[in-house]
Design a protein around this motif. Structure first.
Motif, PDB file in Angstrom:
ATOM      1  N   CYS A 183       2.703  25.857  14.259  1.00  7.13           N
ATOM      2  CA  CYS A 183       3.662  25.086  15.046  1.00  7.13           C
ATOM      3  C   CYS A 183       5.059  25.672  14.863  1.00  7.13           C
ATOM      4  CB  CYS A 183       3.646  23.623  14.603  1.00  7.13           C
ATOM      5  SG  CYS A 183       4.964  22.687  15.415  1.00  7.13           S
ATOM      6  N   CYS A 193       8.818  21.571  12.158  1.00  6.41           N
ATOM      7  CA  CYS A 193       8.195  22.678  11.426  1.00  6.41           C
ATOM      8  C   CYS A 193       9.179  23.818  11.226  1.00  6.41           C
ATOM      9  CB  CYS A 193       6.931  23.130  12.151  1.00  6.41           C
ATOM     10  SG  CYS A 193       5.600  21.901  12.072  1.00  6.41           S
ATOM     11  N   CYS A 239       4.856  21.861  19.412  1.00  3.50           N
ATOM     12  CA  CYS A 239       4.524  20.709  18.555  1.00  3.50           C
ATOM     13  C   CYS A 239       3.077  20.247  18.702  1.00  3.50           C
ATOM     14  CB  CYS A 239       5.469  19.557  18.871  1.00  3.50           C
ATOM     15  SG  CYS A 239       5.147  18.097  17.870  1.00  3.50           S
TER      16      CYS A 239
HETATM   17  S1  FES Z   1       3.925  19.308  14.467  1.00  2.00           S
HETATM   18 FE1  FES Z   1       5.458  20.788  14.155  1.00  2.00          FE
HETATM   19  S2  FES Z   1       7.201  19.951  15.094  1.00  2.00           S
HETATM   20 FE2  FES Z   1       5.635  18.525  15.537  1.00  2.00          FE
END
Ligand code: FES
Length: 156
Positions: free
Chosen positions: A83, A88, A122
């Motif tokens: 991600c 992240c 995400c």
């Molecule tokens: S899972 Fe990485 S920003 Fe949402």
């Protein structure tokens, strides 16, 4: 060689068909069935479902390419999807990616006989950042060390 659903998918398709008001709504479940059956979404399977649903193949292709969970090429055993979105990114995605690159020798969008490495938007597990998806499993709260440990376990 043309594509047809295997027996299990044909039964699932027949069961789903009456539940949807328009065949177009079946594109997503069909894409999942096609991917589980062949390991990826092939051109021949898109042509097959286009005919079955009477939906233009361009629409099927558009849906298949919009979602990152669908693979349009044969995949190695493990697909690592890191991600890259805000939570992240802020929690150390770059270090996780570096650890993966060091461990596998791959850069983003490259693959070898065991792994394909991708970056994705995400995955909906922001509270577990930084995280990655390995095939269908989420791995959260990663550190570079835990990421390398995860990959070493797979390579054995
Ligand atoms: S899972 Fe990485 S920003 Fe949402």
């Amino acid at each position: 060689m043309s594509f047809v659903f295997n027996e299990e998918n044909e039964k699932a398709y027949e069961a789903l068909l009456p539940r949807y008001p328009h065949p177009k709504a079946l594109v997503l479940p069909c894409l999942w069935m096609m991917q589980y059956q062949e390991g990826f979404i092939s051109t021949r399977s898109m042509e097959f479902i286009s005919k079955r649903l009477d939906v233009p193949v361009a629409h099927i292709y558009g849906v298949a390419t919009f979602y990152t969970m669908f693979n349009l090429e044969a995949m190695p055993k493990y697909h690592i999807q890191v991600c890259k979105t805000l939570s992240c990114e802020l929690c150390g995605k770059d270090e996780i990616l570096k650890a993966i690159e060091e461990e596998t020798g791959l850069r983003v969008n490259e693959s070898n006989e065991l792994f394909k490495l991708s970056q994705v938007e995400c995955l909906g597990a922001c509270g577990g950042a930084p995280m990655l998806q390995l095939n269908e499993d989420f791995h959260e709260h990663l550190s570079p060390a835990s990421t390398k440990e995860l990959l070493q376990g797979l390579a054995q």
